[in-house]
Design a protein around this motif. Structure first.
Motif, PDB file in Angstrom:
ATOM      1  N   THR A  11      -3.684  -2.174  -4.300  1.00 48.80           N
ATOM      2  CA  THR A  11      -4.043  -0.870  -4.847  1.00 48.80           C
ATOM      3  C   THR A  11      -4.981  -0.170  -3.874  1.00 48.80           C
ATOM      4  OG1 THR A  11      -3.862  -1.722  -7.098  1.00 48.80           O
ATOM      5  CG2 THR A  11      -5.101   0.313  -6.803  1.00 48.80           C
ATOM      6  N   VAL A  37      -7.669  -1.410   0.666  1.00 48.11           N
ATOM      7  CA  VAL A  37      -6.702  -1.843  -0.339  1.00 48.11           C
ATOM      8  C   VAL A  37      -7.203  -3.122  -0.990  1.00 48.11           C
ATOM      9  CG1 VAL A  37      -4.298  -2.485  -0.761  1.00 48.11           C
ATOM     10  CG2 VAL A  37      -4.841  -0.842   1.049  1.00 48.11           C
ATOM     11  N   TYR A  84      -5.687   4.739  -6.145  1.00 49.35           N
ATOM     12  CA  TYR A  84      -5.224   3.791  -7.159  1.00 49.35           C
ATOM     13  C   TYR A  84      -3.707   3.709  -7.213  1.00 49.35           C
ATOM     14  CZ  TYR A  84     -10.097   4.358  -8.172  1.00 49.35           C
ATOM     15  OH  TYR A  84     -11.463   4.428  -8.035  1.00 49.35           O
ATOM     16  N   SER A  85      -3.049   4.120  -6.112  1.00 49.33           N
ATOM     17  CA  SER A  85      -1.608   3.955  -5.975  1.00 49.33           C
ATOM     18  C   SER A  85      -1.320   2.531  -5.519  1.00 49.33           C
ATOM     19  CB  SER A  85      -1.044   4.903  -4.917  1.00 49.33           C
ATOM     20  OG  SER A  85      -1.262   6.232  -5.262  1.00 49.33           O
ATOM     21  N   ASP A  86      -0.199   1.999  -5.946  1.00 48.55           N
ATOM     22  CA  ASP A  86       0.230   0.687  -5.476  1.00 48.55           C
ATOM     23  C   ASP A  86       0.890   0.826  -4.114  1.00 48.55           C
ATOM     24  OD1 ASP A  86      -0.665  -0.662  -7.707  1.00 48.55           O
ATOM     25  OD2 ASP A  86       1.258  -0.569  -8.746  1.00 48.55           O
ATOM     26  N   VAL A 107      -7.908   2.015  -2.726  1.00 45.39           N
ATOM     27  CA  VAL A 107      -9.169   2.422  -3.353  1.00 45.39           C
ATOM     28  C   VAL A 107      -9.983   3.366  -2.470  1.00 45.39           C
ATOM     29  CG1 VAL A 107      -9.330   0.406  -4.846  1.00 45.39           C
ATOM     30  CG2 VAL A 107     -10.342   0.318  -2.570  1.00 45.39           C
TER      31      VAL A 107
END
Length: 64
Positions: A25, A41, A4-6, A27
């Motif tokens: 993001t 992503v 869940y990091s950009d 996933v």
């Protein structure tokens, strides 16, 4: 890398309607021995609608 990091897309992927600079993001992460780590992503439009879900090598992404 955390889920869940950009991330920022570094190259165009017109076949998926994605372009350098798009923000997504992470996933999912994929490790295959002998290959570059890949990521699923999700990319969204400004209203929060999903534009695409793409599986990309890490070299296509800039992690924040």
């Amino acid at each position: 890398m955390k889920f869940y990091s950009d991330v920022i897309l570094l190259c165009d992927r017109p076949e998926e309607r994605l372009y350098a600079g798009d923000i997504g993001t992470v996933v999912e992460q994929h490790h295959v021995e002998g290959l570059e780590t890949g990521y699923n992503v999700e990319f969204f439009d400004p209203l929060g609608n999903i534009v695409a879900v793409a599986t990309l090598p890490g070299s296509y992404l800039r992690f924040n």
